[in-house]
Design a protein around this motif. Structure first.
Motif: not given
Length: 344
Positions: A289-308
């Motif tokens: 975000a800093r290097q691209t001038g975007a807003a700070d990211p917001v995090f949400v819980e990944p899906g129950e069966n997601s690879g993440v």
């Protein structure tokens, strides 16, 4: 899950490093994101390069590599590999095959059995039994480590992977050791590869979309150019003399053996390939975000069966002191900050 067994290879053979042919002749098995960059680096150094693919033969030819159609899940293709190695006097083989999740072939049948068949084809090349064996480099993953809590891990740390990908690579590593024995070979366990066209979630950060990922826990990364350099260096083993120790070991990382002469009988067989700075996920995405001038990211819980979610169940920091000691004393991109700056 029950681990699958594959046929054993013949008895180990002893062979010197195949450095008598000049220039080196490289065969890339699996010419994808990493493989193509290794091939470019090799060609720029004067090596001849052949590369395999199941379908992307025109793209390989456009890179200046000799294209070879090959699928290690098709036993009819194995004789092709033996013929290419013999006819082109191949003395370096990079194995960098990713599992195709859309494949009808089971992961273990492909990544373990397929590798075993390939190694058998390499050993079947005339001259192998007399000690003229190509140097083989296998690309594995730091996903073989199971540790949590942000502990430091290195080549000597225990490996009890909790996901099929890590288990398959660990079994494949065992096949490398059993099939190639004292012949020249190296296993490189790579952290997450990033580079041009491959920065995790960069588009989401730029667009202000929520990041479906735990913000805590560490990312271990390696820029694709540094990964390619590590492969080339592993293939150039006997060109170096003794090396000196690198940095002081971090707390709770294991000690290493003293430096030794760089001949193949004493060469290191295993390296973790990661940059100098494991980073907490939140910091990584904030830097995008800093290097691209975007807003700070917001995090949400990944899906129950997601690879993440499954990947985030482990939390370790990769200590690369053996890599720095032997292969890459100085990385071009020592951390994600320099890497992202080059890409973004």
């Amino acid at each position: 899950m029950t681990e699958k067994t594959v046929p054993d290879c013949p008895d180990d053979l002893t062979a010197p490093h195949p450095d008598s042919v000049d220039p080196p002749r490289l065969l890339i098995i699996g010419c994808g994101y990493l493989g193509v960059r290794v091939g470019r680096r090799a060609r720029s150094a004067g090596w001849s390069v052949a590369a395999t693919s199941r379908s992307r033969l025109s793209a390989i030819a456009d890179e200046g590599f000799e294209p070879v159609r090959f699928n290690w899940n098709d036993s009819r293709d194995l004789s092709t590999i033996s013929q290419v190695i013999e006819s082109h006097a191949i003395n370096r083989v990079l194995i960098s095959v990713s599992y195709d999740r859309n494949s009808s072939v089971d992961r273990f049948a492909s990544q373990v059995d397929g590798l075993s068949r390939l190694l058998g084809a390499i050993r079947a090349v005339p001259g192998h039994a007399s000690g003229h064996s190509p140097d083989v480099c296998y690309i594995s993953t730091t996903g073989v480590y199971h540790q949590t809590g942000g502990v430091w891990v290195d080549e000597r740390s225990p490996t009890h992977p909790n996901r099929d990908g890590g288990r398959a690579h660990l079994q494949a590593e065992s096949k490398m050791r059993g099939c190639l024995g004292h012949s020249p070979w190296t296993i490189l366990r790579l952290s997450g590869i990033y580079g041009p066209g491959r920065v995790p979630r960069a588009a989401d950060v730029r667009a202000g979309r929520p990041i479906a990922s735990p913000p805590d826990g560490h990312l271990n990364l390696i820029h694709v150019d540094d990964a390619a350099s590590a492969v080339i260096s592993a293939f150039s083993w006997t060109k170096r003399g003794k090396t000196k120790r690198g940095k002081t070991m971090p707390e709770n990382a294991s000690a290493d053996s003293p430096p030794r002469n760089r001949d193949c009988s004493e060469r290191e067989r295993l390296y973790v390939v990661s940059d100098d700075g494991p980073v907490v996920r939140r910091q990584f995405y904030r830097e995008i975000a800093r290097q691209t001038g975007a807003a700070d990211p917001v995090f949400v819980e990944p899906g129950e069966n997601s690879g993440v979610r499954f990947r985030s169940e482990t939390d370790k920091r990769i200590w690369n002191r053996r890599l720095k000691r032997d292969l890459l004393p100085k990385l071009r991109y020592p951390s994600y900050v320099e890497g992202l700056r080059d890409i973004l």
